[in-house]
Scaffold this motif. Structure first.
Motif, PDB file in Angstrom:
ATOM      1  N   ARG A 339      46.922  35.540  42.117  1.00  0.00           N
ATOM      2  CA  ARG A 339      46.520  36.012  40.788  1.00  0.00           C
ATOM      3  C   ARG A 339      45.073  36.498  40.807  1.00  0.00           C
ATOM      4  NH1 ARG A 339      43.125  33.881  37.018  1.00  0.00           N
ATOM      5  NH2 ARG A 339      43.604  34.135  34.807  1.00  0.00           N
ATOM      6  N   ASP A 340      44.195  35.685  41.356  1.00  0.00           N
ATOM      7  CA  ASP A 340      42.774  36.013  41.317  1.00  0.00           C
ATOM      8  C   ASP A 340      42.428  37.193  42.219  1.00  0.00           C
ATOM      9  OD1 ASP A 340      42.545  33.857  39.607  1.00  0.00           O
ATOM     10  OD2 ASP A 340      41.993  32.457  41.194  1.00  0.00           O
ATOM     11  N   GLN A 341      43.257  37.431  43.219  1.00  0.00           N
ATOM     12  CA  GLN A 341      43.014  38.547  44.129  1.00  0.00           C
ATOM     13  C   GLN A 341      43.508  39.880  43.559  1.00  0.00           C
ATOM     14  OE1 GLN A 341      41.679  38.425  47.471  1.00  0.00           O
ATOM     15  NE2 GLN A 341      41.668  40.653  47.314  1.00  0.00           N
ATOM     16  N   TYR A 342      44.691  39.863  42.948  1.00  0.00           N
ATOM     17  CA  TYR A 342      45.384  41.129  42.686  1.00  0.00           C
ATOM     18  C   TYR A 342      45.545  41.525  41.224  1.00  0.00           C
ATOM     19  CZ  TYR A 342      46.766  40.683  47.590  1.00  0.00           C
ATOM     20  OH  TYR A 342      46.740  40.556  48.952  1.00  0.00           O
ATOM     21  N   ALA A 389      41.465  46.116  48.985  1.00  0.00           N
ATOM     22  CA  ALA A 389      40.141  46.695  48.749  1.00  0.00           C
ATOM     23  C   ALA A 389      39.348  45.877  47.751  1.00  0.00           C
ATOM     24  CB  ALA A 389      40.292  48.116  48.234  1.00  0.00           C
ATOM     25  N   PHE A 390      39.904  44.754  47.307  1.00  0.00           N
ATOM     26  CA  PHE A 390      39.278  44.003  46.232  1.00  0.00           C
ATOM     27  C   PHE A 390      38.834  42.628  46.696  1.00  0.00           C
ATOM     28  CE2 PHE A 390      42.383  46.771  44.007  1.00  0.00           C
ATOM     29  CZ  PHE A 390      41.469  47.566  43.345  1.00  0.00           C
ATOM     30  N   GLY A 391      37.695  42.196  46.158  1.00  0.00           N
ATOM     31  CA  GLY A 391      37.257  40.831  46.356  1.00  0.00           C
ATOM     32  C   GLY A 391      37.949  39.916  45.380  1.00  0.00           C
ATOM     33  N   ARG A 392      38.003  38.645  45.704  1.00  0.00           N
ATOM     34  CA  ARG A 392      38.672  37.653  44.861  1.00  0.00           C
ATOM     35  C   ARG A 392      37.671  37.045  43.896  1.00  0.00           C
ATOM     36  NH1 ARG A 392      40.894  31.934  47.097  1.00  0.00           N
ATOM     37  NH2 ARG A 392      41.849  31.145  45.189  1.00  0.00           N
ATOM     38  N   ALA A 393      38.087  36.814  42.674  1.00  0.00           N
ATOM     39  CA  ALA A 393      37.212  36.196  41.685  1.00  0.00           C
ATOM     40  C   ALA A 393      37.946  35.032  41.032  1.00  0.00           C
ATOM     41  CB  ALA A 393      36.792  37.210  40.629  1.00  0.00           C
ATOM     42  N   LEU A 394      37.209  34.014  40.665  1.00  0.00           N
ATOM     43  CA  LEU A 394      37.811  32.808  40.106  1.00  0.00           C
ATOM     44  C   LEU A 394      37.924  32.912  38.592  1.00  0.00           C
ATOM     45  CD1 LEU A 394      36.033  30.131  42.298  1.00  0.00           C
ATOM     46  CD2 LEU A 394      38.287  31.170  42.624  1.00  0.00           C
ATOM     47  N   PRO A 395      38.905  32.203  37.991  1.00  0.00           N
ATOM     48  CA  PRO A 395      39.167  32.343  36.556  1.00  0.00           C
ATOM     49  C   PRO A 395      38.174  31.601  35.683  1.00  0.00           C
ATOM     50  CG  PRO A 395      40.660  30.720  37.494  1.00  0.00           C
ATOM     51  CD  PRO A 395      39.885  31.302  38.643  1.00  0.00           C
ATOM     52  N   GLN A 396      37.989  32.112  34.466  1.00  0.00           N
ATOM     53  CA  GLN A 396      37.273  31.400  33.421  1.00  0.00           C
ATOM     54  C   GLN A 396      38.296  30.664  32.567  1.00  0.00           C
ATOM     55  OE1 GLN A 396      34.077  31.113  33.014  1.00  0.00           O
ATOM     56  NE2 GLN A 396      33.182  32.780  34.199  1.00  0.00           N
ATOM     57  N   GLU A 397      37.827  29.699  31.810  1.00  0.00           N
ATOM     58  CA  GLU A 397      38.722  28.976  30.925  1.00  0.00           C
ATOM     59  C   GLU A 397      38.253  29.153  29.494  1.00  0.00           C
ATOM     60  OE1 GLU A 397      40.655  24.521  30.383  1.00  0.00           O
ATOM     61  OE2 GLU A 397      39.541  25.047  32.186  1.00  0.00           O
ATOM     62  N   ILE A 444      32.551  38.850  35.129  1.00  0.00           N
ATOM     63  CA  ILE A 444      31.183  39.181  34.730  1.00  0.00           C
ATOM     64  C   ILE A 444      30.415  39.785  35.902  1.00  0.00           C
ATOM     65  CG2 ILE A 444      28.971  38.180  34.020  1.00  0.00           C
ATOM     66  CD1 ILE A 444      30.568  36.301  32.188  1.00  0.00           C
ATOM     67  N   VAL A 445      30.578  39.187  37.080  1.00  0.00           N
ATOM     68  CA  VAL A 445      30.011  39.753  38.307  1.00  0.00           C
ATOM     69  C   VAL A 445      31.081  40.655  38.908  1.00  0.00           C
ATOM     70  CG1 VAL A 445      29.069  39.258  40.592  1.00  0.00           C
ATOM     71  CG2 VAL A 445      28.570  37.725  38.669  1.00  0.00           C
ATOM     72  N   PRO A 446      30.851  41.955  38.991  1.00  0.00           N
ATOM     73  CA  PRO A 446      31.932  42.887  39.329  1.00  0.00           C
ATOM     74  C   PRO A 446      32.347  42.894  40.793  1.00  0.00           C
ATOM     75  CG  PRO A 446      29.873  44.070  39.075  1.00  0.00           C
ATOM     76  CD  PRO A 446      29.596  42.657  38.668  1.00  0.00           C
ATOM     77  N   ASP A 447      31.505  42.378  41.683  1.00  0.00           N
ATOM     78  CA  ASP A 447      31.787  42.432  43.122  1.00  0.00           C
ATOM     79  C   ASP A 447      31.780  41.027  43.716  1.00  0.00           C
ATOM     80  OD1 ASP A 447      31.687  45.330  43.079  1.00  0.00           O
ATOM     81  OD2 ASP A 447      29.508  45.101  42.915  1.00  0.00           O
ATOM     82  N   ARG A 448      32.501  40.887  44.803  1.00  0.00           N
ATOM     83  CA  ARG A 448      32.522  39.616  45.528  1.00  0.00           C
ATOM     84  C   ARG A 448      32.723  39.917  47.001  1.00  0.00           C
ATOM     85  NH1 ARG A 448      33.313  34.162  44.147  1.00  0.00           N
ATOM     86  NH2 ARG A 448      34.329  32.901  45.763  1.00  0.00           N
ATOM     87  N   ASP A 449      31.934  39.261  47.805  1.00  0.00           N
ATOM     88  CA  ASP A 449      32.011  39.460  49.260  1.00  0.00           C
ATOM     89  C   ASP A 449      31.854  40.931  49.635  1.00  0.00           C
ATOM     90  OD1 ASP A 449      32.499  36.713  49.495  1.00  0.00           O
ATOM     91  OD2 ASP A 449      34.663  37.006  49.308  1.00  0.00           O
ATOM     92  N   PRO A 452      34.382  45.441  45.391  1.00  0.00           N
ATOM     93  CA  PRO A 452      34.629  45.397  43.949  1.00  0.00           C
ATOM     94  C   PRO A 452      35.841  44.513  43.662  1.00  0.00           C
ATOM     95  CG  PRO A 452      35.413  47.456  44.854  1.00  0.00           C
ATOM     96  CD  PRO A 452      34.683  46.766  45.965  1.00  0.00           C
ATOM     97  N   THR A 453      35.813  43.769  42.579  1.00  0.00           N
ATOM     98  CA  THR A 453      36.967  42.972  42.185  1.00  0.00           C
ATOM     99  C   THR A 453      37.894  43.809  41.315  1.00  0.00           C
ATOM    100  OG1 THR A 453      35.798  42.083  40.264  1.00  0.00           O
ATOM    101  CG2 THR A 453      35.696  40.798  42.302  1.00  0.00           C
ATOM    102  N   ALA A 454      39.172  43.495  41.371  1.00  0.00           N
ATOM    103  CA  ALA A 454      40.158  44.255  40.597  1.00  0.00           C
ATOM    104  C   ALA A 454      39.897  44.151  39.100  1.00  0.00           C
ATOM    105  CB  ALA A 454      41.566  43.760  40.930  1.00  0.00           C
ATOM    106  N   ASN A 455      39.381  43.013  38.663  1.00  0.00           N
ATOM    107  CA  ASN A 455      39.218  42.741  37.235  1.00  0.00           C
ATOM    108  C   ASN A 455      37.788  42.987  36.758  1.00  0.00           C
ATOM    109  OD1 ASN A 455      40.277  41.803  34.699  1.00  0.00           O
ATOM    110  ND2 ASN A 455      39.236  39.846  35.058  1.00  0.00           N
ATOM    111  N   ARG A 456      37.099  43.941  37.376  1.00  0.00           N
ATOM    112  CA  ARG A 456      35.746  44.296  36.936  1.00  0.00           C
ATOM    113  C   ARG A 456      35.824  45.113  35.647  1.00  0.00           C
ATOM    114  NH1 ARG A 456      33.011  48.810  40.112  1.00  0.00           N
ATOM    115  NH2 ARG A 456      31.876  47.077  41.048  1.00  0.00           N
ATOM    116  N   VAL A 457      34.744  45.157  34.891  1.00  0.00           N
ATOM    117  CA  VAL A 457      34.704  45.876  33.619  1.00  0.00           C
ATOM    118  C   VAL A 457      34.736  47.382  33.854  1.00  0.00           C
ATOM    119  CG1 VAL A 457      33.437  46.188  31.460  1.00  0.00           C
ATOM    120  CG2 VAL A 457      33.278  44.010  32.673  1.00  0.00           C
TER     121      VAL A 457
END
Length: 583
Positions: A339-342, A389-397, A444-449, A452-457
């Motif tokens: 989920r967090d990756q894709y 092509a995307f970095g993984r980002a962790l979820p907010q609650e 909130i942070v658009p890139d990781r490692d 770019p993360t898939a869920n960037r703004v």
């Protein structure tokens, strides 16, 4: 006044409503004897059933069923009423996802997720070159997305409604104009989240006294501004919200917010469209499970959790076994990693939905799970169609969401999750309703490692959601269960748990929802619900290899309707003030 039947109403809210001596205008709480008899189920030839997080909103939906309305009519009326009595969680200033199914098993899904204004970019939540923290980003204008609930409602009503648009608004208008009682849950939210609830002077005036303290439980609150807004939309249609004075005021409110002002134009609001998207369906054991695709991560995550458990004999293990919960935790870890990756808005990025729900892929993922040991790490897989092509980002609650389900006399069902994101959303108020803070569901942070993360703004993009309205069809092809939950990133875990409870453990939907919640969103951390049997299982979970098990207080809220022996039965989370109401 015709009374209605209430299923499973929490004693706390029942006491509050009765003690206030001022019942909601269109609701009378049923006496215990009536509730007890109703708990046996509703006759299949009844006009239907509604389950929601507040009995007054459930009654609004039941009124539509009494008038010959469809499940979709009832769902829209429930959504509108929840926006009045549960403003901390949902409303017309937010958005949602709706999944509907008819008696023949034809499923449709509607995307009313909020969208970022055109001016939004990857640095949207940056200040002086540094990212805002989540708490800093929530209040004010920058977190507000263009609301989607009313465009969703209009699209669904156009396709599936039987009553007039104006009729659907009447219960909510009455609640706003004649008044509604502050319940313990609303009071607790007003107490715990004044930073958003009282940010806007209109919100402060509505829910707080001269001493600055929240109005006490049992206080009758009237919201004439919201009543007027709803009257206008009832008369003019959804266009009344997305144009004219409301749109101008909304854009100005976001642009001149006292905290985090941000550009949102009238054109942004006018351009918003709800989208009918293809459902995501798969088979778990002999049952067909259907949910909401991107930008929701609900369907893919729920189905992955289930399908990865299919090779284990969950029925034999049962809910009292620590091994059951160990397996659920391991399956969640894998599902949330994917989920967090894709998962993101598929209109902006390539989401490998088919690959993520492919039985062969999930069988391979399941092979990583052992009933006796814990995975050292749970990493994303590589489903067919994936573009790494995307970095993984962790979820907010978050804690500002609600879910409700309806069925009508024709056997059609609607499962609808609605949200303003966090409690009272952004804290900004327009026309008596709170505006969402949905854009904080972006990364909130658009890139990781370095990627770019898939869920960037991005401008016009819809943030990834955890909302998971779900329909489950039995081996005979008939609807067995309609379910969904609130609770941010815990939602897929709650929904999967409820389905396991019904299918594998032969529990009623009521008892399945009431099961304790375990949440393993990634990494090596497992959260278990405080004061439940899961807390007592911590030593056994540690022995199975879960080194970091954290006890957390419950913040869960699920609702469901199931069909058993030809009868509809409603279920509401005992942790909530919810109820199931029959016409």
């Amino acid at each position: 006044m015709k009374s209605f039947r209430v299923f499973q109403i929490a004693p706390l809210v029942a006491t509050a409503l009765a003690g206030a001596c001022v019942p909601p205008p269109s609701a009378v709480v049923a006496p215990p004897s009536q509730a007890a008899s109703a708990a046996q189920g509703v006759s299949a030839d009844s006009p239907g059933l509604v389950s929601a997080a507040d009995p007054r909103a459930a009654e609004a939906g039941a009124q539509m069923l009494r008038l010959g309305g469809s499940a979709t009519d009832a769902a829209i009326a429930t959504m509108l009423a929840l926006g009045v009595v549960e403003p901390q969680s949902s409303g017309i200033g937010g958005g949602g996802f709706l999944i509907t199914g008819d008696a023949a098993g034809t499923v449709e899904t509607f995307d009313g997720r909020e969208a970022a204004p055109k001016a939004a970019d990857a640095q949207w939540f940056y200040r002086d070159g540094k990212p805002l923290s989540y708490p800093e980003a929530v209040p004010g204008g920058r977190s507000v997305g263009v609301p989607g609930n009313l465009r969703l409602a209009a699209m669904a009503h156009n396709r599936q409604g039987k009553l007039s648009w104006r009729t659907l608004f009447q219960p909510a208008i009455r609640l706003a104009s004649e008044g509604f009682v502050i319940t313990p849950r609303l009071h607790a939210m007003l107490t715990n989240f004044p930073r958003t609830a009282a940010l806007d002077p209109a919100g402060h005036a509505l829910f707080y006294g001269a001493d600055g303290q929240p109005l006490p439980v049992g206080t009758l609150v009237r919201n004439p501004a919201l009543a007027a807004t709803l009257e206008m939309i009832a008369a003019r249609g959804a266009d009344g919200f997305y144009g004219g004075d409301n749109a101008s005021t909304l854009a100005a409110k976001v642009g001149t917010a006292p905290v985090n002002p941000a550009p949102m134009s009238v054109a942004d609001i006018a351009a918003y469209k709800a989208v009918a998207r293809p459902p995501v369906c798969g088979q778990y054991r002999q049952f067909r499970v259907c949910g909401m695709g991107p930008p929701s991560s609900g369907a893919t995550t729920v189905f992955a959790i289930l399908k990865q458990l299919e090779r284990f004999d969950m029925k034999a293990l049962g809910p009292a076994s620590p091994v059951s919960w160990h397996l659920i935790a391991e399956s969640q870890r894998l599902a949330y990693a994917d989920r967090d990756q894709y998962l993101a808005d598929a209109d902006f990025v390539s989401v490998p939905v088919a690959g993520l729900v492919d039985p062969a892929y999930l069988a391979a993922r399941s092979s990583l799970i052992s009933d006796g040991t814990t995975m050292a790490s749970a990493l994303p897989g590589t489903p067919a169609g994936a573009k790494l092509a995307f970095g993984r980002a962790l979820p907010q609650e978050e804690h500002g969401t609600t879910h409700f389900v309806t069925v009508d006399r024709w056997g059609h069902a609607a499962s609808y999750t609605s949200t303003v994101e966090g409690p009272f959303g952004s804290g900004l108020m327009v026309g008596g309703y709170y505006l969402n803070n949905e854009l904080t569901d972006f990364n909130i942070v658009p890139d990781r490692d370095g990627k770019p993360t898939a869920n960037r703004v991005a401008g016009g993009k819809r943030p990834r959601s955890s909302m998971a309205p779900t329909l489950v069809y039995g081996p005979d092809g008939a609807l067995r269960l309609a379910v969904g939950a609130a609770g941010g990133s815990t939602i897929p875990a709650q929904v999967a748990k409820a389905i396991i409870g019904v299918i594998d453990w032969n529990l009623s939907a009521r008892d399945a929802i009431a099961l304790p919640t375990l949440f393993a969103p990634g990494g090596n951390t497992v959260f278990v619900e405080k004061g439940t049997t899961l807390e007592a299982m911590i030593p056994a979970l540690v022995q199975l290899g879960h080194a970091k098990v954290i006890v957390r207080s419950p913040s869960f809220k699920a609702n469901a309707i199931e069909k058993v022996d030809g009868k509809w039965r409603g279920a509401a989370d005992p942790r909530s003030e919810g109820a199931a109401v029959a016409p």
